[in-house]
Design an enzyme around this catalytic site. Sequence first.
Site, mmCIF file in Angstrom:
data_model
loop_
_atom_site.group_PDB
_atom_site.id
_atom_site.type_symbol
_atom_site.label_atom_id
_atom_site.label_comp_id
_atom_site.label_asym_id
_atom_site.label_seq_id
_atom_site.Cartn_x
_atom_site.Cartn_y
_atom_site.Cartn_z
ATOM 1 C CD GLU A 238 -28.253 -11.807 -52.798
ATOM 2 O OE1 GLU A 238 -29.091 -10.926 -52.994
ATOM 3 O OE2 GLU A 238 -28.555 -13.017 -52.665
ATOM 4 C CD GLU A 243 -32.388 -6.422 -52.699
ATOM 5 O OE1 GLU A 243 -32.980 -7.139 -53.510
ATOM 6 O OE2 GLU A 243 -32.264 -6.696 -51.496
#
EC number: 3.2.1.91
Length: 539
Positions: A238, A243
Amino acid sequence: MLPSTISYRIYKNALFFAALFGAVQAQKVGTSKAEVHPSMAWQTCAADGTCTTKNGKVVIDANWRWVHDVKGYTNCYTGNTWNAELCPDNESCAENCALEGADYAATYGATTSGNALSLKFVTQSQQKNIGSRLYMMKDDNTYETFKLLNQEFTFDVDVSNLPCGLNGALYFVSMDADGGLSRYTGNEAGAKYGTGYCDSQCPRDLKFINGLANVEGWTPSSSDANAGNGGHGSCCAEMDIWEANSISTAYTPHPCDTPGQAMCNGDSCGGTYSSDRYGGTCDPDGCDFNSYRQGNKSFYGPGMTVDTKKKMTVVTQFLTNDGTATGTLSEIKRFYVQDGKVIANSESTWPNLGGNSLTNDFCKAQKTVFGDMDTFSKHGGMEGMGAALAEGMVLVMSLWDDHNSNMLWLDSNSPTTGTSTTPGVARGSCDISSGDPKDLEANHPDASVVYSNIKVGPIGSTFNSGGSNPGGSTTTTKPATSTTTTKATTTATTNTTGPTGTGVAQPWAQCGGIGYSGPTQCAAPYTCTKQNDYYSQCL
């Protein structure tokens, strides 16, 4: 990704016409509603800054969809409990349950316009939906895969409507391009219906993995009425590009021992969903760069250097040791563009932890200074992340709240028992009492995030190639002939012809290296700085 229990949920009843039932990942396909993927344009750019529009689409993850008996309309999953008759075991459940098409706007609050995707936090129609997770598609049956070594990835984002506790996440995972359709015979839905999800947390809250249900060993969540954990998880590498909310942001690579999707068993999965967080084959923590956590508390936020009250452009560069797409990932760089100005990423202010980009050396130093376990190096570090980027990764765009830790790992003190002056504890200015999903859903239902203007291309090719919002036809845009750039607090206006022209190299563009034929002089006050024999950059 999502380092805590994913809180994307749908509140359901047993009525057929509601078409909003248990949030599960089914493998068969129903016939009640046709699946129509919303269009979302994006662009690929050439070294001279010329960009070509791709006519992409998005698909919502199968975990949100209504799943029912293939012979009728009885829910296979209601609340956080499986239907015991339809789902007595993993194989029977996969055989008995069918997945339906989605009403993206009315049910999930996901809308597109040109090159923009807007995600709403709470959507109230006949039922109530919380958050969403969508993937970029190449066509109606295949996810788009991005190979980012020696490339940069750029997008615009508006986080002004994301308070403490929410996470607008844009990231890449090593999912199968067809959603597992060809590898797993039990999967008849595939990428068309958003199957095959995986990430570095090896999530066990997925209802179906590898064409089988996850009912065996399923434990309903004690805090989320619509979620639980099963006996299996789904692991893969990932790369968290983004974020963020309006208070804090982080970018984080998470390598795995093997990049591609693989099913794991029980607590040996590791990650947020297991009792042994570090017992799996992936790095659940990653190596993050959060400006606030690195000591600069005035860089990112409302009215700050990167002003979250306004839309911004986010640029991420994946540099290799030899300046080629076949080299080894050596550095991940970040900068921003806002109000026509290029803004360098903030510098870490902690002693023995300098720099403003991610490298193996930075990550090792960070783990030491912050007192964190170095699972990043254990699972391959930059080289491990680069292996996933070389194979190609699927783009994920999402909005979620956090039932596991209230997003405090992103925007507050974590651990909450730590002192904010201790290196690595403070990640943002949000109070440790913030982020409760119940409070967010009640007080901020209209929260939202908008992702737009996605571009991919060689280093220095994407961030000055215009900000158009094209329609369905293929178009090209060329870079502006002038740009206003900012390095630290110094502002300069320069004329440029792009990185491979005969004029001045753009800020942050390539300016030298073996095989390079473009301009070697950088716009003032930037300096051409050698990264390796194959790559020099205006810094």
